[in-house]
Design a protein around this motif. Sequence first.
Motif, short mmCIF file in Angstrom:
data_model
loop_
_atom_site.label_atom_id
_atom_site.label_comp_id
_atom_site.label_asym_id
_atom_site.label_seq_id
_atom_site.Cartn_x
_atom_site.Cartn_y
_atom_site.Cartn_z
N ALA A 1 37.15 11.42 17.26
CA ALA A 1 35.74 12.13 17.55
C ALA A 1 35.35 12.89 18.85
N ARG A 2 36.39 12.33 19.90
CA ARG A 2 36.23 12.78 21.23
C ARG A 2 36.99 14.10 21.07
N ALA A 3 38.04 14.43 20.47
CA ALA A 3 38.81 15.46 20.48
C ALA A 3 38.04 16.61 19.64
N LEU A 4 37.34 16.25 18.63
CA LEU A 4 36.64 16.96 17.88
C LEU A 4 35.39 17.68 18.74
N ALA A 5 34.69 16.55 19.37
CA ALA A 5 33.46 17.04 20.21
C ALA A 5 33.57 18.19 21.15
N ALA A 6 35.01 18.17 21.72
CA ALA A 6 35.39 19.24 22.66
C ALA A 6 35.53 20.62 22.12
N ASP A 7 35.29 20.52 20.53
CA ASP A 7 35.41 21.99 19.92
C ASP A 7 36.68 22.90 20.02
N PRO A 8 37.80 22.03 19.91
CA PRO A 8 39.32 22.87 19.95
C PRO A 8 39.35 23.78 18.85
N ASP A 9 40.23 24.73 19.16
CA ASP A 9 40.75 25.80 17.81
C ASP A 9 42.00 24.84 17.12
N VAL A 10 42.71 23.84 18.21
CA VAL A 10 44.09 23.17 17.26
C VAL A 10 43.71 21.82 17.87
N LEU A 11 43.78 20.95 16.86
CA LEU A 11 43.92 19.54 16.99
C LEU A 11 45.40 19.17 16.78
N LEU A 12 45.83 18.69 17.84
CA LEU A 12 47.22 18.11 17.91
C LEU A 12 47.36 16.64 17.93
N MET A 13 48.07 15.87 17.00
CA MET A 13 48.02 14.62 16.74
C MET A 13 49.50 14.06 16.63
N ASP A 14 49.74 12.99 17.76
CA ASP A 14 50.98 12.41 17.81
C ASP A 14 51.06 11.12 17.43
N GLU A 15 51.44 11.25 16.16
CA GLU A 15 51.32 9.65 15.30
C GLU A 15 50.24 8.99 15.70
N PRO A 16 49.20 9.27 15.50
CA PRO A 16 47.85 8.67 15.94
C PRO A 16 47.54 7.53 15.05
N PHE A 17 48.33 7.07 13.74
CA PHE A 17 47.98 6.06 12.84
C PHE A 17 49.19 5.22 13.01
N GLY A 18 50.11 5.42 13.83
CA GLY A 18 51.63 4.64 13.69
C GLY A 18 51.41 3.24 13.89
N ALA A 19 50.44 2.82 14.94
CA ALA A 19 50.54 1.35 15.22
C ALA A 19 49.62 0.66 14.32
N LEU A 20 48.94 1.29 13.43
CA LEU A 20 47.85 0.41 12.62
C LEU A 20 48.48 0.02 11.33
N ASP A 21 47.67 -0.95 10.91
CA ASP A 21 48.15 -1.68 9.40
C ASP A 21 48.00 -0.77 8.53
N ALA A 22 48.65 -1.16 7.14
CA ALA A 22 48.76 0.00 6.19
C ALA A 22 47.29 0.27 5.53
N GLN A 23 46.29 -0.68 5.75
CA GLN A 23 45.02 -0.29 4.91
C GLN A 23 44.19 0.26 6.01
N THR A 24 44.19 0.09 7.06
CA THR A 24 43.52 0.81 7.92
C THR A 24 43.97 2.21 8.43
N ARG A 25 45.44 2.45 8.37
CA ARG A 25 46.00 3.60 8.14
C ARG A 25 45.59 4.61 7.05
N ASN A 26 45.48 4.06 5.91
CA ASN A 26 45.18 4.84 4.71
C ASN A 26 43.56 5.13 4.91
N SER A 27 43.03 4.33 5.41
CA SER A 27 41.53 4.70 5.45
C SER A 27 41.28 5.89 6.46
N LEU A 28 42.03 5.61 7.70
CA LEU A 28 41.88 6.68 8.54
C LEU A 28 42.20 8.15 8.16
#
Length: 229
Positions: free
Chosen positions: A127-154
């Motif tokens: 949400a913080r990244a989107l609020a800044a209204d960028p043209d490009v959203l760069l995501m570096d393994e953002p869900f890598g440390a989460l459990d499978a259920q939370t990862r799927n949800s996100l």
Amino acid sequence: MIAVDQLNLTIQPNEFVCIIGRSGCGKTTTLRMIAGLEAASEGNIYLNGKKITGPGAERCVVFQKYTLLPWRSILNNIAFGLEIKKINKKERHRVARKFLDLVGLSDYADALPYELSGGMQQRVAVARALAADPDVLLMDEPFGALDAQTRNSLQNELIKIWQKQRKTVLFVTHSIGEAVYLADRIILMDAKNSGVHQIFENPLPRPRDRNSSHARSFYQQVHQALEAI
């Protein structure tokens, strides 16, 4: 040591692209160069025809670690980028609440980061990244440390947000399944050649069924290509 070599890649506006590959193939280095956090020793990177020479407000990064400011409320964490842009308090809080609602956390505006679960904190980071209204959203393994259920949800939340906001997304992941579910195109990088090994156009229609025979077939296609390098 060369991390990335002979990389020639074009990403279209509003496209969702995933980069996969074995550790050390240059996925994160590529993302950091696009973010302007690292400089290329040779060659150039352009965004909308303008050469990237460093970090810029038109590009925002979501890291694997949430990187929230622990002393600021969730609302003020989301508003941080707008504060840097000198947006007045009333307006930045209005925008922050909009994106807080978008990620389903409107009831946590006054909470501190430690009061939220890991998955909730990562939603705040998005949400913080989107609020800044960028043209490009760069995501570096953002869900890598989460459990499978939370990862799927996100992953589901991210697709909903991307479909509403239509940002260009470059998403680094080790998970073929994640790439198959999220991406319009999958970029397979090769550590041996320090560059792109193969590009896959994702044939799966949206919304996607993770367990469909078509998804399993495409997964196997990408998996076999990765195993072969």
